[in-house]
Design a protein around this motif. Structure first.
Motif, PDB file in Angstrom:
ATOM      1  N   VAL A 285       4.540  -4.229  -5.939  1.00 31.88           N
ATOM      2  CA  VAL A 285       5.677  -3.489  -5.998  1.00 31.88           C
ATOM      3  C   VAL A 285       5.699  -2.196  -5.641  1.00 31.88           C
ATOM      4  CG1 VAL A 285       7.746  -3.157  -7.439  1.00 31.88           C
ATOM      5  CG2 VAL A 285       6.589  -5.302  -7.616  1.00 31.88           C
ATOM      6  N   SER A 286       6.263  -1.612  -4.686  1.00 28.46           N
ATOM      7  CA  SER A 286       6.136  -0.178  -4.397  1.00 28.46           C
ATOM      8  C   SER A 286       6.467   1.023  -5.303  1.00 28.46           C
ATOM      9  CB  SER A 286       7.158   0.257  -3.278  1.00 28.46           C
ATOM     10  OG  SER A 286       6.788  -0.539  -1.901  1.00 28.46           O
ATOM     11  N   GLU A 287       5.854   1.964  -5.230  1.00 30.51           N
ATOM     12  CA  GLU A 287       5.945   3.033  -6.399  1.00 30.51           C
ATOM     13  C   GLU A 287       6.820   4.232  -5.641  1.00 30.51           C
ATOM     14  OE1 GLU A 287       2.947   5.516  -8.903  1.00 30.51           O
ATOM     15  OE2 GLU A 287       2.708   3.559  -9.319  1.00 30.51           O
ATOM     16  N   ILE A 288       7.517   4.899  -6.328  1.00 31.07           N
ATOM     17  CA  ILE A 288       8.231   6.004  -5.536  1.00 31.07           C
ATOM     18  C   ILE A 288       7.266   7.267  -5.587  1.00 31.07           C
ATOM     19  CG2 ILE A 288      10.023   7.824  -5.727  1.00 31.07           C
ATOM     20  CD1 ILE A 288      11.686   5.437  -7.418  1.00 31.07           C
ATOM     21  N   ALA A 289       7.214   7.758  -4.257  1.00 33.92           N
ATOM     22  CA  ALA A 289       6.080   9.135  -4.066  1.00 33.92           C
ATOM     23  C   ALA A 289       6.906  10.274  -4.269  1.00 33.92           C
ATOM     24  CB  ALA A 289       5.595   8.612  -2.838  1.00 33.92           C
TER      25      ALA A 289
ATOM     26  N   THR B 169      11.355  -1.918  -8.422  1.00 29.31           N
ATOM     27  CA  THR B 169      12.111  -3.103  -9.138  1.00 29.31           C
ATOM     28  C   THR B 169      12.708  -2.315 -10.515  1.00 29.31           C
ATOM     29  OG1 THR B 169      10.185  -4.551  -8.872  1.00 29.31           O
ATOM     30  CG2 THR B 169      11.514  -5.040 -10.954  1.00 29.31           C
ATOM     31  N   TRP B 170      12.133  -1.356 -11.117  1.00 30.13           N
ATOM     32  CA  TRP B 170      12.602  -0.507 -11.959  1.00 30.13           C
ATOM     33  C   TRP B 170      13.987   0.253 -11.622  1.00 30.13           C
ATOM     34  CZ3 TRP B 170      13.983   4.758 -12.463  1.00 30.13           C
ATOM     35  CH2 TRP B 170      14.181   5.262 -13.520  1.00 30.13           C
TER      36      TRP B 170
ATOM     37  N   LYS C 292       9.636   9.974  -9.008  1.00 29.65           N
ATOM     38  CA  LYS C 292       8.223   9.713  -8.744  1.00 29.65           C
ATOM     39  C   LYS C 292       7.510   8.902  -9.827  1.00 29.65           C
ATOM     40  CE  LYS C 292       4.089  12.243  -6.969  1.00 29.65           C
ATOM     41  NZ  LYS C 292       3.536  13.324  -6.662  1.00 29.65           N
ATOM     42  N   GLY C 293       6.973   8.028  -9.175  1.00 24.87           N
ATOM     43  CA  GLY C 293       6.152   7.073 -10.301  1.00 24.87           C
ATOM     44  C   GLY C 293       6.714   5.834 -10.711  1.00 24.87           C
TER      45      GLY C 293
ATOM     46  N   TYR D 246       4.757   4.929  -2.057  1.00 30.20           N
ATOM     47  CA  TYR D 246       3.500   5.082  -1.664  1.00 30.20           C
ATOM     48  C   TYR D 246       2.886   3.785  -0.741  1.00 30.20           C
ATOM     49  CZ  TYR D 246       2.601   8.693  -5.409  1.00 30.20           C
ATOM     50  OH  TYR D 246       2.676   9.994  -6.036  1.00 30.20           O
ATOM     51  N   PRO D 247       2.332   3.958   0.261  1.00 31.46           N
ATOM     52  CA  PRO D 247       2.038   2.702   1.080  1.00 31.46           C
ATOM     53  C   PRO D 247       0.879   1.864   0.362  1.00 31.46           C
ATOM     54  CG  PRO D 247       1.122   4.511   1.927  1.00 31.46           C
ATOM     55  CD  PRO D 247       1.935   4.948   0.920  1.00 31.46           C
ATOM     56  N   ILE D 248       1.175   0.685   0.144  1.00 27.35           N
ATOM     57  CA  ILE D 248       0.169  -0.431  -0.394  1.00 27.35           C
ATOM     58  C   ILE D 248      -0.443  -0.941   0.811  1.00 27.35           C
ATOM     59  CG2 ILE D 248       0.017  -2.565  -1.505  1.00 27.35           C
ATOM     60  CD1 ILE D 248       2.940  -2.100  -2.706  1.00 27.35           C
ATOM     61  N   LEU D 249      -1.772  -0.437   1.096  1.00 28.30           N
ATOM     62  CA  LEU D 249      -2.727  -1.005   1.995  1.00 28.30           C
ATOM     63  C   LEU D 249      -3.408  -2.152   1.847  1.00 28.30           C
ATOM     64  CD1 LEU D 249      -3.961   2.695   2.725  1.00 28.30           C
ATOM     65  CD2 LEU D 249      -2.051   1.519   3.710  1.00 28.30           C
ATOM     66  N   LYS D 250      -3.729  -2.970   2.848  1.00 29.89           N
ATOM     67  CA  LYS D 250      -4.254  -4.410   2.701  1.00 29.89           C
ATOM     68  C   LYS D 250      -5.210  -4.495   3.727  1.00 29.89           C
ATOM     69  CE  LYS D 250      -1.106  -6.302   0.149  1.00 29.89           C
ATOM     70  NZ  LYS D 250      -1.083  -7.002  -0.985  1.00 29.89           N
ATOM     71  N   GLU D 251      -6.441  -4.654   3.324  1.00 30.86           N
ATOM     72  CA  GLU D 251      -7.582  -4.873   4.151  1.00 30.86           C
ATOM     73  C   GLU D 251      -7.430  -6.517   4.717  1.00 30.86           C
ATOM     74  OE1 GLU D 251     -12.517  -4.270   4.464  1.00 30.86           O
ATOM     75  OE2 GLU D 251     -11.597  -3.824   2.522  1.00 30.86           O
TER      76      GLU D 251
END
Length: 325
Positions: free
Chosen positions: A51-55, A65-66, A60-61, A13-18
């Motif tokens: 930290v990114s999360e698998i999509a 790091t894990w 998934k989820g 899942y992308p981590i979006l930054k304003e």
């Protein structure tokens, strides 16, 4: 006991930054569906608190790091795991500069370790889209030393000594630590960098942030980090179709461009590390022996090191291909 399932091509899942300088292109062109002025999409990250999360798929989820702690060298490769352990070494971003980014510099590994217990930040930029007049700032436009630099800063003439470089779609630049730089208004790019979020801001165009406050400058911290005679940054390459074209290599990663007009089998055993594909245009199905996953424009996918090859099913797609040499 944790059941270890086979690894497969992994999307996150992308981590979006304003950002105060962000725009709308990440939504309009890459369909990121963020709210507000989205300046950055962190595609794959192990930066603490980001930290990114698998999509996709059975994992998934779960977090990156894990994943790394469990699969170790199966995910990143034996040499990479030996060198970096449970720290994923690279950070992948798409960046949309509707306005100029701050003028900034990053420390090298030695200084970053001393000050922040962090990696330094070597990065490559690949220009995805640029509006008329779009530029980057890369280094200085004249011979520079610390005294002249500080005089320009104190006289509020810093912009007069910065090297503004016109850019076109497809241009690529390597930014080594110590190089003063900024992304100019109207530039959309992909960024591949060491895993680090250490930035020393030198000049911010005298503008407030999204909360109406002036952002902090890091004049003293930056001074020791600046290379007043940085090497040339623009990379030269000649694009070929239906096979990888080498764009550039640093001490920390190698970047190819892959433009495909037909199905293609990619042998990954020669890389000896994980491989990441950032999709620039088109779409493809990525197949392994027992898994398939579609990747479309604006998406990013990680191929674990233990997968010896993948097959692209496509009639039109282009990628940045990244691995650790």
């Amino acid at each position: 006991m944790i059941t270890v399932s086979p690894l497969y091509p992994l999307k996150f899942y992308p981590i979006l930054k304003e950002k105060v300088w962000g725009g709308t292109k990440l939504n309009e062109i890459f369909h990121k569906n963020g709210a507000g002025k989205i300046g950055e999409s962190w595609e794959i990250s192990s930066v603490e608190t980001n930290v990114s999360e698998i999509a996709n798929g059975p994992l998934k989820g779960k977090t990156l790091t894990w994943l790394l702690e469990l699969y170790k060298e199966k995910l990143v490769g034996e040499k990479v795991y030996k060198d970096f352990g449970n720290q994923f070494p690279l950070l992948f971003k798409f960046i949309d500069a509707c306005e100029n980014l701050s003028v900034q510099v990053h420390p090298d590994d030695i200084l970053a370790k001393q000050r922040h217990n962090s990696f330094g930040k070597t990065e490559i930029w690949y220009i995805l889209d640029v509006e008329k007049g779009g530029k980057l700032i890369v280094g200085f436009n004249q011979q520079m030393d610390q005294k002249k630099y500080l005089e320009s800063l104190s006289d509020n003439k810093i912009t007069e000594i910065l090297n503004a470089v016109p850019v076109n779609k497809g241009d690529a630049f390597i930014l080594k630590p110590g190089t003063i730089h900024a992304i100019g208004a109207g530039v959309l790019l992909a960024e591949i960098q060491q895993t680090s979020d250490i930035t020393y801001r030198i000049y911010d165009w005298d503008r407030p942030d999204t909360n109406g406050q002036m952002r902090k400058l890091h004049t003293a911290l930056a001074l020791e980090a600046i290379n007043f005679n940085p090497p040339k940054s623009k990379l030269k390459y000649t694009q070929t179709k239906d096979k990888p074209t080498h764009i550039g290599t640093s001490n920390f990663f190698a970047v190819n461009k892959l433009v495909l007009s037909k199905n293609y089998i990619r042998d990954l055993e020669e890389t000896a590390s994980f491989t990441v594909y950032m999709c620039l245009d088109g779409s493809a199905i990525i197949e392994t022996d027992d898994f398939s996953e579609e990747i479309k424009k604006g998406e990013t996918i990680l191929i674990p090191a233990q997968l010896p090859e993948i097959k692209f099913i496509t009639n039109s797609v282009s990628f940045l291909e990244v691995y650790i040499p």
